[in-house]
Design an enzyme around this catalytic site. Sequence first.
Site, short mmCIF file in Angstrom:
data_model
loop_
_atom_site.label_atom_id
_atom_site.label_comp_id
_atom_site.label_asym_id
_atom_site.label_seq_id
_atom_site.Cartn_x
_atom_site.Cartn_y
_atom_site.Cartn_z
N ARG A 1 -3.92 8.91 4.71
CA ARG A 1 -3.10 8.80 3.49
C ARG A 1 -2.19 10.04 3.40
NH1 ARG A 1 -4.86 7.65 -2.91
NH2 ARG A 1 -2.76 7.97 -3.73
N ASP B 1 -5.88 -3.83 -9.66
CA ASP B 1 -6.25 -3.42 -11.02
C ASP B 1 -5.07 -2.93 -11.85
OD1 ASP B 1 -5.67 -0.97 -9.96
OD2 ASP B 1 -7.62 -0.08 -10.35
N TYR C 1 4.97 0.57 -10.55
CA TYR C 1 5.33 0.87 -9.15
C TYR C 1 6.82 0.75 -8.85
CZ TYR C 1 0.66 1.73 -7.47
OH TYR C 1 -0.56 2.31 -7.26
P1 NAD Z 1 -12.01 6.26 -0.03
O1 NAD Z 1 -11.40 6.83 1.20
O2 NAD Z 1 -12.70 7.15 -0.98
O3 NAD Z 1 -13.06 5.13 0.41
C1 NAD Z 1 -12.82 4.17 1.37
C2 NAD Z 1 -14.03 4.03 2.28
O4 NAD Z 1 -13.71 3.02 3.24
C3 NAD Z 1 -14.37 5.30 3.07
O5 NAD Z 1 -15.72 5.65 2.83
C4 NAD Z 1 -14.16 4.90 4.52
O6 NAD Z 1 -15.07 5.49 5.41
C5 NAD Z 1 -14.33 3.38 4.46
N1 NAD Z 1 -13.73 2.64 5.56
C6 NAD Z 1 -12.54 2.85 6.14
N2 NAD Z 1 -12.34 1.93 7.10
C7 NAD Z 1 -13.41 1.11 7.12
C8 NAD Z 1 -13.80 -0.01 7.89
N3 NAD Z 1 -13.00 -0.49 8.83
N4 NAD Z 1 -14.99 -0.60 7.63
C9 NAD Z 1 -15.79 -0.11 6.68
N5 NAD Z 1 -15.49 0.96 5.92
C10 NAD Z 1 -14.33 1.56 6.14
O7 NAD Z 1 -10.86 5.46 -0.76
P2 NAD Z 1 -10.63 5.16 -2.29
O8 NAD Z 1 -9.60 6.08 -2.79
O9 NAD Z 1 -11.91 5.11 -2.99
O10 NAD Z 1 -10.00 3.71 -2.22
C11 NAD Z 1 -10.61 2.64 -1.53
C12 NAD Z 1 -9.67 1.48 -1.36
O11 NAD Z 1 -9.49 0.78 -2.57
C13 NAD Z 1 -8.26 1.88 -0.91
O12 NAD Z 1 -7.76 0.90 -0.03
C14 NAD Z 1 -7.50 1.86 -2.20
O13 NAD Z 1 -6.12 1.76 -1.98
C15 NAD Z 1 -8.10 0.64 -2.80
N6 NAD Z 1 -7.87 0.44 -4.24
C16 NAD Z 1 -7.21 -0.69 -4.56
C17 NAD Z 1 -6.98 -0.99 -5.86
C18 NAD Z 1 -6.21 -2.23 -6.19
O14 NAD Z 1 -5.68 -2.32 -7.26
N7 NAD Z 1 -6.06 -3.20 -5.30
C19 NAD Z 1 -7.44 -0.14 -6.87
C20 NAD Z 1 -8.10 1.02 -6.51
C21 NAD Z 1 -8.33 1.29 -5.17
C1 G6P Z 2 -3.76 1.79 -8.96
C2 G6P Z 2 -3.37 0.70 -8.01
C3 G6P Z 2 -4.18 0.81 -6.74
C4 G6P Z 2 -4.03 2.18 -6.13
C5 G6P Z 2 -4.38 3.23 -7.13
C6 G6P Z 2 -4.01 4.60 -6.57
O1 G6P Z 2 -5.05 1.61 -9.42
O2 G6P Z 2 -3.54 -0.58 -8.53
O3 G6P Z 2 -3.76 -0.18 -5.85
O4 G6P Z 2 -4.87 2.31 -5.00
O5 G6P Z 2 -3.68 3.05 -8.32
O6 G6P Z 2 -4.50 5.57 -7.40
P1 G6P Z 2 -4.73 7.05 -6.88
O7 G6P Z 2 -5.31 7.71 -8.07
O8 G6P Z 2 -5.66 6.93 -5.68
O9 G6P Z 2 -3.39 7.56 -6.47
MN MN Z 3 -3.22 -2.09 -6.84
#
Ligand code: NAD
Ligand code: G6P
Ligand code: MN
Length: 445
Positions: free
Chosen positions: A95, A172, A268
């Site tokens: 990232r 979310d 966004y």
């Molecule tokens: P993070 O790095 O803290 O956690 C992600 C975990 O995924 C890590 O522990 C990592 O080791 C693991 N990982 C990576 N590749 C993997 C694989 N191939 N198989 C199994 N595990 C694997 O990240 P975070 O900040 O907690 O966010 C997690 C994810 O959720 C991100 O993709 C983030 O963008 C997403 N997210 C999405 C939304 C949404 O609105 N769609 C909201 C919040 C977070």
């Molecule tokens: C929102 C979006 C997620 C994104 C997150 C990033 O929740 O919907 O898709 O991953 O923001 O937040 P952060 O605090 O990791 O920048």
């Molecule tokens: Mn999102």
Amino acid sequence: MDLHESSIVIAGGGSTYTPEIILMLLDNLHRFPIRQIKLYDNDPDRQKIVADACEIIVREHAPHIAFLATTDPETAFTDVDFCMAHIRSGKYEMRDRDEKIPLKYGLVGQETCGVGGIAYGLRSIPDVIQLIDYMEKWSPNCWMLNYSNPAAIVAEAVRAARPHSKVLNICDMPIDIMERMAKICGFDSRKDLVVRYYGLNHFGWWSDVRDQDGSDLMPKLKAYVAENGYNLEPLGCEPRMNDEDWRHTYRFARELYATDPSVLPTTYFKYYLYPDHVVADTDPTYTRVDMVKDIREKEVFSECERIAACGTSEGTTLKIGVHASFIVDLACAIAFNTHERMLLIVENQGSIPNLPETAMVEIPCIVGSNGPEPLRIGPIPWFQKGLIEQQLAVEKLVVEAFFERSYQKLWQAFILSKTMKDADVAKAVLDDLIEANKDYWPELN
Ligand code: NAD
Ligand code: G6P
Ligand code: MN
């Protein structure tokens, strides 16, 4: 009524979001009973920090729930009804590259938007498809609730490569903003609102917001957003007081709203409509990922370590993810056929007749045990159509570039991104990102 008890695997067990999701699941057992929770991650050390605390939390709140953490896909994906997937392919280390490399070229560097988001997309596609394949091999009836980012590109790749798999892609951000809309209108929760919303993920607008009696809330919301964006400080109930970056983003929705006062935007658009402002406002040596590591990761992980050391979660500062309650809503809709109206990322198929049938659009759907039934939005105006089609072409080209291993298509995707300047800048930043992602991306021809 006896409710079926679900078995769940959380993929990306080491995520900073895992504890709040576990707390939220435990808080909702009355409507979504659970017999087993498994954490799965490919990084055992990172997952262990979270898992040791979650095991204690689960044992203290609901000792009947079996809990385990594993890095073995067969153990993780056998005998599960739902996979909640939030993996981050390449973790924060990548990232960091996604955010800082584009900034070297004066371009937006962001987790899911612009060329950084595309770079992340090319890492996520194979990993999410691998999770789907594990799920279908060991638990063919399982549903995946996927919010691994970048959700728009991931959803398009899944549509193209695994069209029949039981995957629901969600975000979310609309939920978060709808919670804010509810507060602005004096309601308790987003559940008091009925909305019309359309777009791509992280690229959508509300065209209608009403209360449960059908009264139009748009005038009140527009007046507030024109003044404050979605920032709730003026109301004294801003939930992100410890995060100035997000508060600024919510405030900035005021500028986004000005571009089309007939609708309400998601936050966004700041990266697409005001990229120069965003770049000028960013310290290229300290980007969002640094803030996340210094704020969220530090808070969550140090609290997990404290719980593990004390052997109890008593007095914990970990909070239930209130926004994450939509994940329970979605799981309930599938498990118990609730027919709840929810925003999901689904194949257009005519819901917006002036956009391609195969676009993965974020729109309201009625969700029951056989999946989502998208509602019809109708034709959308030129401004939104133009923006969406450009971004949609980017997302389609990225996915085609991935499956065809095509450098040309990826370069075109970069050129087309609204955050891009010249084609030669696009090429230079692409080559830089190829080098940075050489352990993750397929080789391009
Ligand atoms: P993070 O790095 O803290 O956690 C992600 C975990 O995924 C890590 O522990 C990592 O080791 C693991 N990982 C990576 N590749 C993997 C694989 N191939 N198989 C199994 N595990 C694997 O990240 P975070 O900040 O907690 O966010 C997690 C994810 O959720 C991100 O993709 C983030 O963008 C997403 N997210 C999405 C939304 C949404 O609105 N769609 C909201 C919040 C977070
Ligand atoms: C929102 C979006 C997620 C994104 C997150 C990033 O929740 O919907 O898709 O991953 O923001 O937040 P952060 O605090 O990791 O920048
Ligand atoms: Mn999102």
